[in-house]
Design a protein around this motif. Structure first.
Motif, PDB file in Angstrom:
ATOM      1  N   ALA A  17      49.177 -22.623  24.725  1.00  0.00           N
ATOM      2  CA  ALA A  17      49.535 -21.538  23.267  1.00  0.00           C
ATOM      3  C   ALA A  17      48.808 -20.494  24.718  1.00  0.00           C
ATOM      4  O   ALA A  17      48.458 -20.681  25.940  1.00  0.00           O
ATOM      5  N   ASP A  21      42.891 -20.009  19.821  1.00  0.00           N
ATOM      6  CA  ASP A  21      43.385 -20.526  18.787  1.00  0.00           C
ATOM      7  C   ASP A  21      41.920 -19.668  18.032  1.00  0.00           C
ATOM      8  O   ASP A  21      40.736 -20.548  17.944  1.00  0.00           O
ATOM      9  N   TRP A  24      40.097 -22.864  15.589  1.00  0.00           N
ATOM     10  CA  TRP A  24      40.107 -23.547  16.324  1.00  0.00           C
ATOM     11  C   TRP A  24      38.561 -23.212  17.452  1.00  0.00           C
ATOM     12  O   TRP A  24      37.820 -24.425  17.306  1.00  0.00           O
ATOM     13  N   THR A  75      42.254 -26.881  10.984  1.00  0.00           N
ATOM     14  CA  THR A  75      43.159 -26.561  12.537  1.00  0.00           C
ATOM     15  C   THR A  75      44.164 -26.215  11.813  1.00  0.00           C
ATOM     16  O   THR A  75      44.864 -27.356  12.926  1.00  0.00           O
ATOM     17  N   THR A  77      48.305 -26.540  12.099  1.00  0.00           N
ATOM     18  CA  THR A  77      49.441 -26.763  13.219  1.00  0.00           C
ATOM     19  C   THR A  77      50.563 -25.348  13.374  1.00  0.00           C
ATOM     20  O   THR A  77      51.981 -24.891  13.702  1.00  0.00           O
ATOM     21  N   ARG A 157      44.836 -20.282  31.757  1.00  0.00           N
ATOM     22  CA  ARG A 157      45.906 -20.295  31.734  1.00  0.00           C
ATOM     23  C   ARG A 157      46.678 -19.802  33.176  1.00  0.00           C
ATOM     24  O   ARG A 157      47.909 -20.609  33.805  1.00  0.00           O
ATOM     25  N   VAL A 205      51.888 -28.915  22.235  1.00  0.00           N
ATOM     26  CA  VAL A 205      50.345 -27.392  22.724  1.00  0.00           C
ATOM     27  C   VAL A 205      49.878 -28.149  23.135  1.00  0.00           C
ATOM     28  O   VAL A 205      48.983 -28.736  23.012  1.00  0.00           O
ATOM     29  N   GLN A 207      46.390 -27.017  24.137  1.00  0.00           N
ATOM     30  CA  GLN A 207      45.087 -25.152  23.721  1.00  0.00           C
ATOM     31  C   GLN A 207      43.962 -25.528  24.071  1.00  0.00           C
ATOM     32  O   GLN A 207      43.185 -26.406  23.991  1.00  0.00           O
ATOM     33  N   SER A 209      40.171 -24.215  24.882  1.00  0.00           N
ATOM     34  CA  SER A 209      39.533 -24.145  24.737  1.00  0.00           C
ATOM     35  C   SER A 209      38.088 -23.416  24.799  1.00  0.00           C
ATOM     36  O   SER A 209      37.676 -24.906  25.614  1.00  0.00           O
ATOM     37  N   VAL A 227      49.154 -31.072  19.120  1.00  0.00           N
ATOM     38  CA  VAL A 227      48.359 -30.004  19.734  1.00  0.00           C
ATOM     39  C   VAL A 227      47.078 -30.844  20.565  1.00  0.00           C
ATOM     40  O   VAL A 227      46.613 -32.206  19.779  1.00  0.00           O
ATOM     41  N   VAL A 229      43.944 -30.154  22.327  1.00  0.00           N
ATOM     42  CA  VAL A 229      42.721 -28.946  23.244  1.00  0.00           C
ATOM     43  C   VAL A 229      42.269 -29.503  24.060  1.00  0.00           C
ATOM     44  O   VAL A 229      41.349 -30.635  23.704  1.00  0.00           O
TER      45      VAL A 229
END
Length: 330
Positions: A17, A21, A24, A75, A77, A157, A205, A207, A209, A227, A229
């Motif tokens: 991601a 988010d 989230w 949450t 998507t 990331r 995905v 994600q 967090s 997804v 997380v």
């Protein structure tokens, strides 16, 4: 244990991601706020937030217990999630069957307040109150720290990109942390319950967090877009107050003038370690550390540690400063 089953097609459809988010982070932080563990990481934030929360955000606690199931509709998507308002609008347009299914599942394990029945039926006023609670919670509990949240996720990331460049897709999956084990074609994830997630060509995905704790999270309904997380690394002092500046100080940008720091900030746009930065700039490690301290104090660089080394990444503000400087030269 959560087992995520990949097909060859899924390995080519993994996406990290692009940033935090909103929903989230709200959901995960409401749960983390109710917990007592993770004191070293979240203790200062909890102590700051708890006395400041108004009545409206407290509606979220029954929907997001500190452990166990939480409703998937909180949450979503799909839909636009670029801004908090867009994300809330997407949530508030949840079809009634999804509301009823998720909240019935939640009610099977918890004693819920009466207004949740109205929410399960799609009552407009109950949805409005939920939307208001989400917006107020974000403003009161997360907005003061959002720059730091974003910076830490940007740094994560950069670490994922390094894993991908060094080891391909398998390197990306294997490098997610000690709670993950890649046993092709299955990713095993530490999880409070046994669950199977079969991707079947849909991809997934990843994600990152900030407030996910202590284990990764996925949606309960495996038919929803997949997804995963996962928790990220935190600087230990992330919730501390900003350092005071002496009277007459020009502010954190004052010390940034200089060719070396500008080059260092530019190097952190793709992430770099202290050793790599010293080699690139042809300066000593202590000099790099001193420059990085100034950049961090200005909120232009975030630093995370993984596998015994520090990785420094330009924040959104740092990249914007470089972009502005580039435009000024034209």
């Amino acid at each position: 244990m959560l087992r995520v089953h990949f097909t060859p097609e899924d390995l080519g459809r993994i996406r990290v991601a692009p940033g935090p988010d909103f929903l989230w982070e709200i959901s995960n932080s409401v749960q983390t706020l109710q917990r007592r563990d993770g004191e070293r990481v979240f203790g200062a934030w909890r102590r700051w937030v708890r006395p400041r929360l108004s009545a409206s955000p407290r509606l979220l606690s029954p929907l997001l217990p500190p452990r166990g199931y939480s409703p998937d509709f909180l949450t979503p998507t799909a839909g636009d999630r670029a801004t908090l308002q867009a994300a809330v609008d997407t949530l508030m347009s949840t079809p009634r069957p999804r509301l009823r299914t998720d909240l019935t599942h939640l009610a099977a394990t918890l004693q819920l307040p009466g207004w949740v029945n109205s929410l399960a039926g799609g009552d407009a006023e109950a949805l409005r109150q939920l939307g208001e609670a989400l917006r107020t919670y974000q403003q009161e509990a997360l907005a003061p720290y959002w720059q730091r949240v974003h910076a830490h996720i940007d740094a994560d990331r950069a670490l994922r990109l390094r894993g991908l460049l060094d080891g391909g897709t398998e390197g990306l999956l294997a490098g997610l942390g000690p709670q993950f084990r890649w046993r092709p074609p299955v990713l095993e994830v530490a999880y409070p319950v046994d669950q199977q997630l079969r991707l079947q060509g849909r991809g997934i995905v990843l994600q990152p967090s900030f407030f996910c704790w202590p284990t990764p999270i996925t949606l309960a309904d495996g038919d929803l877009p997949p997804v995963l997380v996962y928790p990220i690394h935190h600087a230990e002092d992330w919730a501390g107050p900003a350092p005071a500046r002496p009277a007459g100080d020009a502010g954190p940008l004052g010390p940034l003038l200089g060719r070396t720091r500008a080059r260092l900030l530019r190097a952190t746009c793709t992430g770099c370690s202290t050793v790599e930065a010293a080699r690139l700039l042809d300066v000593t490690h202590p000099a790099v550390s001193q420059h990085l301290n100034v950049l961090r104090a200005a909120g232009l660089v975030a630093t995370v540690r993984e596998a015994g080394r520090s990785i420094h990444v330009a924040t959104a503000e740092g990249r914007a400063l470089l972009a502005a400087a580039g435009r000024a030269k034209r």
